[in-house]
Write an enzyme that holds these catalytic residues in place. Structure first.
Site, PDB file in Angstrom:
ATOM      1  N   SER A   1      22.433 -16.966  28.164  1.00 40.17           N
ATOM      2  CA  SER A   1      22.227 -15.882  29.171  1.00 40.17           C
ATOM      3  C   SER A   1      20.619 -15.707  29.333  1.00 40.17           C
ATOM      4  O   SER A   1      20.159 -16.273  28.538  1.00 40.17           O
ATOM      5  CB  SER A   1      22.661 -14.560  28.702  1.00 40.17           C
ATOM      6  OG  SER A   1      22.029 -13.407  29.579  1.00 40.17           O
ATOM      7  N   TYR A  26      22.634  -8.339  21.502  1.00 42.37           N
ATOM      8  CA  TYR A  26      23.300  -9.389  22.190  1.00 42.37           C
ATOM      9  C   TYR A  26      22.175 -10.206  22.713  1.00 42.37           C
ATOM     10  O   TYR A  26      22.441 -11.496  22.759  1.00 42.37           O
ATOM     11  CB  TYR A  26      23.557  -8.530  23.692  1.00 42.37           C
ATOM     12  CG  TYR A  26      24.091  -9.468  24.897  1.00 42.37           C
ATOM     13  CD1 TYR A  26      25.472  -9.860  24.949  1.00 42.37           C
ATOM     14  CD2 TYR A  26      23.314  -9.806  25.734  1.00 42.37           C
ATOM     15  CE1 TYR A  26      25.833 -10.681  25.963  1.00 42.37           C
ATOM     16  CE2 TYR A  26      23.712 -10.431  26.928  1.00 42.37           C
ATOM     17  CZ  TYR A  26      24.949 -11.100  26.954  1.00 42.37           C
ATOM     18  OH  TYR A  26      25.262 -11.954  28.028  1.00 42.37           O
TER      19      TYR A  26
END
Length: 256
Positions: free
Chosen positions: A146, A159
């Protein structure tokens, strides 16, 4: 002369989180490009539905129903499902999750759940696939990271840590396994319509902020991400390893 190198004919690909969002888009793109696909996800009905869609492209689909945190079950099911002469050519670590707690609120349970889903499973499933690839001296491993692994975002600290770890894991595995002709690369998406982003993308003010930080001034479409996954799985990327392709509309030029 050049376009055939993007074909995935005679390849067997495995994709975690394969029935929704990014994983589904990659699964369909691989089937369209000529690959047989091992469809891995937690929900049995969804897995069998996607297997049938893979078969509509004339490819084989293999259903594996399991949570990636139980990666040993995934390995066991694959070994009992595949014909004896089949080995994995492409492994995609796509399954992931997020809990958007700020750093003061993160609990032990949240930490373990995110780490095990996003990072631990990706490593041990890569290890499993790479052992097969080492035997035949070729293979492709693709990690879905990401932009949160590259720049600081309001996505939850754990995350972001896991996605950063995937980028570093990509580099280290590429270094270790390059001598076996195993290519390890990653993709770093920005905002695409998925289960993780669905609620956020319903917030018009938040979407406007995303667009303002994105040079292309829009959220991505899943089909625009799938092409990078086909490229990294194909022979067209044979001199590329240890890299992260940011499919982000230019967002990582200056962060968020």
């Amino acid at each position: 002369m050049y376009l055939p190198s993007f074909s995935l004919h005679n390849k067997l690909a495995a994709i975690t989180g394969a029935t929704k969002g990014i994983g589904y888009a990659i699964t369909m793109a691989y089937a369209e490009a000529g690959a047989d696909v091992i469809v891995i996800s937690r929900t049995e009905d969804d897995v069998h539905k996607v297997v049938k869609e893979v078969e509509q492209y004339g490819q084989k689909g293999y259903p594996i129903v399991a949570d990636v945190k139980d990666y040993k079950s995934i390995i066991s099911q694959i070994e009992s499902t595949l014909p004896g002469d089949e080995t994995i050519d492409v492994w995609v670590n796509n399954a992931g999750m997020n809990i958007r707690s700020n750093a003061f609120e993160v609990t032990d349970e949240e930490w373990d759940q995110i780490i095990q889903t996003n990072m631990k499973s990706a490593f041990f499933l890569s290890q499993y696939a790479a052992r097969q690839m080492k035997e035949k001296q070729e293979g492709k491993i693709i990690n879905i990271s990401s932009v949160a692994g590259h720049v600081a975002l309001r996505t939850g600290v754990v995350y972001g840590m896991t996605k950063s770890a995937l980028i570093q894991m990509t580099k280290t595995l590429a270094l270790e396994w390059g001598e076996y002709n195993i290519h390890v690369n990653a993709i770093g998406p920005w905002y695409f319509p998925t289960a993780l982003t669905e609620k956020l993308l319903e917030n018009e003010e938040y979407v406007d902020e995303i667009k303002s930080r994105t040079p292309l001034r829009r959220v991505g479409e899943l089909k625009e991400l799938a092409g990078s996954a086909v490229f990294l799985a194909s022979d067209a990327s044979n001199y590329m390893t240890g890299q992260t392709l940011f499919v982000d509309g230019g967002m990582t030029i200056y962060g968020f």
